[in-house]
Motif scaffolding. Structure first.
Motif, mmCIF file in Angstrom:
data_model
loop_
_atom_site.group_PDB
_atom_site.id
_atom_site.type_symbol
_atom_site.label_atom_id
_atom_site.label_comp_id
_atom_site.label_asym_id
_atom_site.label_seq_id
_atom_site.Cartn_x
_atom_site.Cartn_y
_atom_site.Cartn_z
ATOM 1 N N SER A 1 -6.225 27.194 39.129
ATOM 2 C CA SER A 1 -6.502 27.348 40.557
ATOM 3 C C SER A 1 -5.412 28.091 41.319
ATOM 4 O O SER A 1 -5.491 28.204 42.541
ATOM 5 N N TYR B 1 -2.627 18.812 42.122
ATOM 6 C CA TYR B 1 -3.657 19.822 41.853
ATOM 7 C C TYR B 1 -3.138 20.938 40.960
ATOM 8 O O TYR B 1 -3.896 21.523 40.180
ATOM 9 N N GLN C 1 -3.244 19.405 37.448
ATOM 10 C CA GLN C 1 -4.590 19.136 36.947
ATOM 11 C C GLN C 1 -5.425 20.410 36.796
ATOM 12 O O GLN C 1 -6.260 20.505 35.883
ATOM 13 N N PHE C 2 -5.173 21.391 37.684
ATOM 14 C CA PHE C 2 -5.996 22.606 37.678
ATOM 15 C C PHE C 2 -5.109 23.864 37.721
ATOM 16 O O PHE C 2 -5.065 24.574 38.728
ATOM 17 N N SER D 1 -11.403 31.644 38.209
ATOM 18 C CA SER D 1 -12.555 30.769 38.453
ATOM 19 C C SER D 1 -13.745 31.606 38.933
ATOM 20 O O SER D 1 -14.585 32.008 38.137
ATOM 21 N N LYS E 1 -15.074 19.907 41.419
ATOM 22 C CA LYS E 1 -14.577 19.238 40.218
ATOM 23 C C LYS E 1 -14.185 17.789 40.515
ATOM 24 O O LYS E 1 -14.387 16.895 39.689
ATOM 25 N N LEU F 1 -12.153 23.160 43.428
ATOM 26 C CA LEU F 1 -11.403 21.903 43.339
ATOM 27 C C LEU F 1 -12.232 20.726 43.851
ATOM 28 O O LEU F 1 -12.264 19.652 43.225
#
Length: 368
Positions: free
Chosen positions: A225, A218, A221-222, A154, A67, A64
């Protein structure tokens, strides 16, 4: 049910212990690591050890932060996490030299490019080179790097460390006795062999740390994760962005990302001194990793009562996490180290000398 449990993790790892309870427990029941006969050299005066651990979900925080900021150096910290979670456990049975290390990196190639692998691998060697200057020899024997995007979202960074060691130089915790003092060494601050302030977070409890501290944005957006099967109320429930600044008394201001990603402090330079100069004074050693301040209860040679009534003031990162999550102190001290990770069981007469050895390296120690 605690937030930690709702996220599918366990500070005490009850199911893991149940799954392994029938395995050979090694030569010394109370030692911090399993110790086996010398299968490699077949010498009754030596033993073999092998230890496997890794950076855990801390690698997701690195993902995170990288990025969001483009800072590739955070991956070198993940390399250190994977190493220290191995070597600092082995330090607790007395091993401090001539160790062999093999890394295991599983990545989703679509999300984790080669430059990240290079940072992790070069960071691994840099850490070994640094430890060599303190007399701690670790030999990097390569490892396995696999592209397994169907398995990991990831990246997972792990390692295995092994050693052959003389029995007479082992710490087995069998000498712990009533009346011993526990000298704790701080997990936070800046040791002489560190280049920046270390928050003390280590590599345990990072699933909760990430979700408790960071903003719901987060998750949006991810999505790679986190486990998308988790209840939404436990996913990224905090108020913070990784780049939000935090004041740390006595040190330069830092950001939330660096607090959560502080590389796990190794106590190897200190333990090299203690094990070579104060071996007879060390009755037992515990690395307060998974299980936090309750970790020591698993390694006692008798049903002693342990009283910790002089603990370190919790470093700022733990105040941040407690305030964000609303967790009670009991859970915090079971999940996180809360200020010290290394515990030395010793005599009242020897305690001051051990503390002085820590001070020579910029490591605060005290009877806890």
């Amino acid at each position: 049910m605690s937030l930690y449990s709702k996220r599918g993790v366990s500070a005490q790892k009850e199911e893991v212990h149940k799954a392994t309870e029938k395995l050979d427990q090694g030569l010394y029941a109370h030692a911090f690591c399993k110790i086996y006969p010398d299968y490699l050299g077949n010498d009754a005066n030596w033993v073999n050890l092998m230890h496997a651990d890794g950076a855990g979900t801390k690698s997701i925080l690195a993902f995170l932060y990288w990025k969001e900021t483009g800072n590739i150096d955070v991956w070198k910290g993940i390399a250190q996490d994977a190493i220290v979670m191995n070597i600092d456990d082995l330090l607790c049975v007395g091993i401090h030299d001539n160790l062999l290390f093999s890394s295991t990196i599983d990545r989703n190639k679509r999300l984790i490019p080669g430059e990240v692998l290079e940072a992790i691998i070069s960071g691994t060697q840099e850490f070994f080179d640094e430890m060599k200057t303190y007399g701690v020899g670790i030999h990097y024997l390569g490892g396995e790097t696999a592209d397994v995007g169907d398995v990991v979202r990831s990246i997972a960074v792990n390692g295995t460390m092994t050693a052959r060691w003389p029995k007479k130089k082992l710490i087995t915790n069998d000498l712990i006795k009533a009346g011993d003092l526990i000298v704790g060494f701080a997990s936070a601050g800046q040791a002489s062999y560190e280049t920046a302030y270390n928050s003390g977070i280590g590599s345990n409890g990072l699933t909760s740390a990430r979700h408790d501290a960071l903003h719901k944005e987060y998750a949006r957006q991810f999505p790679e994760s986190f486990d998308t099967g988790l209840p939404e109320e436990v996913v990224y429930i905090g108020p913070n962005r990784l780049t939000d600044m935090v004041e740390v008394a006595g040190y330069a201001a830092t950001d939330v990302g660096h607090l959560l990603l502080s590389p796990t402090r190794t106590y190897a330079p200190l333990m090299k001194i203690l094990l070579e100069e104060h071996f007879e004074a060390i009755h037992g050693l515990v690395h307060c990793s998974g299980g936090g301040q309750t970790k020591c209860l698993k390694y006692l040679p008798a049903p002693f009562r342990i009283i910790k009534d002089n603990l370190f003031e919790p470093p700022v990162v733990f105040d941040l996490l407690k305030n964000a999550s609303g967790s009670d102190w009991r859970e915090m001290y079971q999940v996180f180290n809360m200020g010290h990770r290394l515990e030395v069981f010793t005599t009242e007469a020897a305690a001051s000398a051990l503390i002085a050895a820590g001070e020579s390296l910029g490591l605060q120690g005290k009877v806890v």
